[in-house]
Enzyme design. Structure first.
Site, PDB file in Angstrom:
ATOM      1  N   ARG A  40      -9.400   1.172   8.688  1.00 35.06           N
ATOM      2  CA  ARG A  40      -8.967  -0.192   8.988  1.00 35.06           C
ATOM      3  C   ARG A  40      -9.961  -0.948   9.838  1.00 35.06           C
ATOM      4  NH1 ARG A  40      -2.950   0.594   8.656  1.00 35.06           N
ATOM      5  NH2 ARG A  40      -2.058  -1.349   9.337  1.00 35.06           N
ATOM      6  N   ARG A  58      12.099  -5.937   5.238  1.00 32.30           N
ATOM      7  CA  ARG A  58      11.987  -4.495   4.949  1.00 32.30           C
ATOM      8  C   ARG A  58      12.944  -3.680   5.823  1.00 32.30           C
ATOM      9  NH1 ARG A  58       6.259  -1.607   5.225  1.00 32.30           N
ATOM     10  NH2 ARG A  58       6.236  -2.549   7.298  1.00 32.30           N
ATOM     11  N   LYS A  89       0.827  -1.209   0.000  1.00 29.37           N
ATOM     12  CA  LYS A  89       0.000   0.000   0.000  1.00 29.37           C
ATOM     13  C   LYS A  89       0.864   1.262   0.000  1.00 29.37           C
ATOM     14  CE  LYS A  89      -1.934  -1.059   3.937  1.00 29.37           C
ATOM     15  NZ  LYS A  89      -1.144  -2.287   4.265  1.00 29.37           N
ATOM     16  N   ARG A 137      11.770  -1.547  11.282  1.00 26.54           N
ATOM     17  CA  ARG A 137      10.663  -1.145  12.146  1.00 26.54           C
ATOM     18  C   ARG A 137      10.483  -2.212  13.222  1.00 26.54           C
ATOM     19  NH1 ARG A 137       5.718   0.529   8.175  1.00 26.54           N
ATOM     20  NH2 ARG A 137       4.565  -0.647   9.749  1.00 26.54           N
ATOM     21  N   ARG A 151       0.027  -8.427  13.855  1.00 26.88           N
ATOM     22  CA  ARG A 151      -0.550  -7.472  12.881  1.00 26.88           C
ATOM     23  C   ARG A 151      -1.450  -8.214  11.888  1.00 26.88           C
ATOM     24  NH1 ARG A 151       4.679  -4.974  10.553  1.00 26.88           N
ATOM     25  NH2 ARG A 151       3.320  -3.699   9.238  1.00 26.88           N
TER      26      ARG A 151
END
Ligand code: AP5
Length: 215
Positions: free
Chosen positions: A88, A126, A13, A159, A170
């Site tokens: 969300r 990531r 996204k 992160r 998550r």
């Protein structure tokens, strides 16, 4: 033109929202980026959100809706916006409808579909620039110099919520609270499924094509 990018963590996204912002001139509205900035700056919002984010849980609706309302009301969003990570939950979707006059028929909702194993691969590899928010991937999109952002030379970090135990939480939150939005928007907005498990440029071209047709 109001676009909503819906999809699980790691679906792409943020990557595509940045590209759409550049191409269409519509601001990317990322509640995740705004919350992370608040955490870094140590504001009241940041202090309130940090624990939820560190655990991989959603920040309470009352907090997030306030953040989104304030952002969407700014002058640069008057011709539309690209929502990345908001709404969300069903209460957030209803909050958004109230903000925009009680109707979401004009919204184009892109539902990014990516297999679970690929989501975990993307998130765990990531790396992120805390200064300019650019993202990289250790294997599939490494920076030119190891550990350093291509854009501004700042040291890349992982992160905290990209650690594997937090990723699992998550994804659980996504299944329980965000996935139902697909059904919510099916009859209320223009819903466009996107196969997000293809190269970034291919996904982007499909998004642009769909914007031409639907917006
Ligand atoms: P947020 O920052 O919104 O995180 P997220 O939704 O979990 O999304 P991500 O940023 O992890 O993934 P993405 O889909 O943007 O993927 P990306 O493009 O970066 O939220 C973080 C936290 O804030 C939440 O957990 C919650 O606590 C809180 N929060 C935020 N909004 C909230 C809300 N509305 N309500 C309540 N709480 C909220 O890509 C990921 C990786 O994949 C990158 O390395 C990228 O290079 C790579 N990649 C992207 N596309 C491709 C592709 N096509 N092929 C291969 N690799 C790709």
């Amino acid at each position: 033109m109001n676009l909503i990018l819906l999809g699980a963590p790691g679906a792409g996204k943020g990557t595509q929202a940045k590209r759409l912002e550049e191409r269409l001139g519509l601001p990317q509205v990322s509640t995740g980026d705004m919350l992370r900035a608040a955490v870094r700056e140590g504001t009241r919002l940041g202090l309130e959100a940090k624990g939820f984010m560190d655990r991989g849980e959603l920040v309470p609706d009352s907090v997030v809706i306030g953040v989104a309302v304030e952002r969407i009301a700014r002058p640069d969003a008057k011709n539309g916006f690209v929502l990345d990570g908001f709404p969300r939950t069903l209460p957030q979707a209803r909050g958004l409808e109230e903000m925009t006059g009680g109707d979401s028929r004009g919204f184009v909702v892109f539902d990014f579909e990516v297999p679970r194993g690929e989501l975990v691969r993307r998130l765990s590899g990531r790396r992120w620039c805390p200064a300019c928010q650019s993202t990289f991937h250790l294997e599939s999109d490494p920076p030119k110099r190891t550990g350093v952002c291509d854009v501004d030379g700042v040291a890349l970090v992982q992160r905290h919520d990209d650690e594997e135990s937090v990723i699992a939480e998550r994804l659980r939150e996504y299944d329980a609270r965000t996935f139902p939005l697909i059904e919510h928007y099916r009859t209320r907005a223009q819903m466009v499924p996107i196969d997000g498990n293809r190269p970034k440029d291919v996904v982007f071209q499909e998004l642009l094509g769909a914007v031409e047709v639907h917006a």
